[in-house]
Design an enzyme around this catalytic site. Structure first.
Site, mmCIF file in Angstrom:
data_model
loop_
_atom_site.group_PDB
_atom_site.id
_atom_site.type_symbol
_atom_site.label_atom_id
_atom_site.label_comp_id
_atom_site.label_asym_id
_atom_site.label_seq_id
_atom_site.Cartn_x
_atom_site.Cartn_y
_atom_site.Cartn_z
ATOM 1 N N ASP A 289 -44.276 -6.350 13.901
ATOM 2 C CA ASP A 289 -42.844 -6.255 14.205
ATOM 3 C C ASP A 289 -42.316 -4.850 13.978
ATOM 4 O O ASP A 289 -42.535 -4.254 12.919
ATOM 5 C CB ASP A 289 -42.077 -7.253 13.339
ATOM 6 C CG ASP A 289 -40.626 -7.365 13.765
ATOM 7 O OD1 ASP A 289 -40.375 -7.549 14.970
ATOM 8 O OD2 ASP A 289 -39.755 -7.280 12.894
ATOM 9 N N ARG B 55 -22.160 -25.501 42.979
ATOM 10 C CA ARG B 55 -22.057 -24.522 41.907
ATOM 11 C C ARG B 55 -23.057 -24.789 40.786
ATOM 12 O O ARG B 55 -23.671 -23.858 40.243
ATOM 13 C CB ARG B 55 -20.617 -24.497 41.366
ATOM 14 C CG ARG B 55 -20.377 -23.553 40.177
ATOM 15 C CD ARG B 55 -21.023 -22.197 40.330
ATOM 16 N NE ARG B 55 -20.735 -21.534 41.586
ATOM 17 C CZ ARG B 55 -21.456 -20.534 42.076
ATOM 18 N NH1 ARG B 55 -22.528 -20.111 41.431
ATOM 19 N NH2 ARG B 55 -21.139 -19.989 43.227
ATOM 20 N N GLU C 230 -45.450 -12.812 10.559
ATOM 21 C CA GLU C 230 -44.822 -11.531 10.913
ATOM 22 C C GLU C 230 -45.161 -10.485 9.865
ATOM 23 O O GLU C 230 -44.979 -10.710 8.662
ATOM 24 C CB GLU C 230 -43.310 -11.715 11.010
ATOM 25 C CG GLU C 230 -42.543 -10.441 11.296
ATOM 26 C CD GLU C 230 -41.044 -10.671 11.314
ATOM 27 O OE1 GLU C 230 -40.310 -9.859 10.724
ATOM 28 O OE2 GLU C 230 -40.596 -11.681 11.909
ATOM 29 N N LYS D 62 -34.613 -16.947 21.749
ATOM 30 C CA LYS D 62 -33.272 -16.409 22.031
ATOM 31 C C LYS D 62 -32.839 -16.838 23.431
ATOM 32 O O LYS D 62 -32.673 -16.034 24.353
ATOM 33 C CB LYS D 62 -33.268 -14.891 21.876
ATOM 34 C CG LYS D 62 -33.586 -14.440 20.458
ATOM 35 C CD LYS D 62 -33.705 -12.925 20.358
ATOM 36 C CE LYS D 62 -34.096 -12.504 18.937
ATOM 37 N NZ LYS D 62 -34.275 -11.044 18.805
ATOM 38 N N LYS E 67 -41.736 -15.894 9.279
ATOM 39 C CA LYS E 67 -40.965 -14.690 9.522
ATOM 40 C C LYS E 67 -40.518 -14.037 8.216
ATOM 41 O O LYS E 67 -40.831 -14.523 7.122
ATOM 42 C CB LYS E 67 -39.760 -15.019 10.411
ATOM 43 C CG LYS E 67 -40.191 -15.414 11.830
ATOM 44 C CD LYS E 67 -39.027 -15.714 12.738
ATOM 45 C CE LYS E 67 -38.167 -14.490 13.007
ATOM 46 N NZ LYS E 67 -38.909 -13.447 13.760
#
Length: 355
Positions: free
Chosen positions: A271, A146, A244, A179, A211
């Site tokens: 962005d 598994r 960004e 992410k 950012k």
């Protein structure tokens, strides 16, 4: 059908431990207990990371399954001296990934297990394909099954989507983001490479990415970039720097600053300059204008509203990169199984349209 091999009785070793020998930092190469398993022999090596412990992740996954007790079902049903052969079956079409990692899992559980593959990481597989086999102690194969499949299925799902996105994005390159599943950062990014994508920064340490929140705290985009330039100079650091931008005004401001001073800036993120339309299409005119303004002075990266349906249009705007968090945060695992009774598994698979 299962191939049963008889061997002399053995005592199944304790497979789970928290002792220090299980902790090994991954830098250039990782080996399991079997010295033949190394990055040098892999079709595609994982990305580098200064502290990531890949072997530790494998042991954590095995210990999570064992819960300190071990596999009580196998101990109750499988004779300790039994050996079998089990086959890996693809139940969907896609790109296979995680073969090298699965092999490491099997050898971590039992170095005497023999694993053979007819495919390699990055190959296309089709529903019903037998892509490899493992043989040896039945109990240990079932214990490893598994965990090995969980890694393979997630990585193959990421690689499959990455391949689709990379093909559609051309001539732009597809990137993932941070992410990723917590604890599986390197594994997820390895799968992106196998699928034909490129890696964005590994973490917070290997690239400067200014950012929106950094810009807000610094008091504006010029202040933020200037602060980074000063910091890197003071620390004598050399690394890629990306900022960004969310508006054409911010693009103009960055370019104006860069034209006035020496800067470490290497890439400009554009962005959410891809605007969704009510009919399901996207408007990329703002993105095109930003790329034209930058005019090749810096790498460009499009981010936001990136899907399989929109990525081709985005890729035609002239951007260098397209980043998509969906590659790793919304992945659908590719269905793969490991079966001892292969004939029955294929029969059932055909009945359910999965073989």
């Amino acid at each position: 059908m299962a191939r049963i091999l008889s061997v002399s009785p053995i005592v199944v070793p304790c497979l789970f431990t928290t002792s220090s020998h299980c902790r090994r930092i991954v830098r250039v190469a990782v080996t399991a207990r079997n010295p033949s398993i190394s990055f040098e022999s892999m079709a595609l090596k994982p990305p580098l990371h200064p502290t990531y412990d890949l072997k530790g992740i494998i042991n954590l996954a095995l210990a999570e399954d064992a819960g300190g007790q071990g596999d009580v079902t196998s101990m109750a049903t499988i004779p300790v001296d039994m050996e079998v052969e089990a086959n890996f079956l693809a139940k969907e079409d896609g790109i296979i990934a995680g073969i090298a990692l699965a092999e490491m899992v099997f050898h971590e559980v039992d170095p005497s297990l023999k694993v053979e593959w007819s495919q390699k990481d990055g190959d296309c597989v089709h529903k019903g394909l037998q892509l490899g086999k493992v043989y040896g102690r039945a109990h240990n194969i079932v214990v490893a099954e598994r965990v090995a499949l969980n890694f393979m299925q997630r990585m193959s799902g990421i690689a499959t989507l990455t391949k689709e996105m990379a093909d559609a994005a051309y001539p732009a390159c597809i990137l993932e983001t941070r992410k990723t599943a917590p604890g599986l950062r390197l594994v997820d990014k390895w799968a992106v490479l196998i699928g034909g994508g490129r890696n964005h920064r590994m973490g917070l340490f290997d690239m400067v990415l200014i950012k929106d929140n950094h810009i807000s705290i610094a008091g504006g985009i010029t202040n933020a970039v200037k602060s980074v330039d000063l910091y890197l100079e003071q620390k004598n650091l050399k690394m890629e720097v990306e900022v960004e931008t969310r508006t054409l005004e911010e693009v103009h401001e960055v370019l104006h600053y860069a034209a006035q001073t020496k800067t470490s800036l290497t890439r400009i993120m554009l962005d959410n300059m891809v605007v969704p339309l009510p009919n399901g299409d996207v408007d990329v005119s703002m993105l095109k204008e930003a790329v034209k303004l930058i005019n090749g002075k810096y790498e460009t990266e499009a981010s936001g509203n990136v899907t399989l349906e929109t990525i081709h249009k985005i890729g035609q705007t002239g951007v260098t990169y397209i980043s998509s968090g969906a590659l790793t945060h919304s992945v659908k695992a590719l269905d793969i199984s490991l079966k001892i009774d292969t004939e029955l598994a294929l029969l059932v698979g055909r009945r359910t349209n999965r073989a």
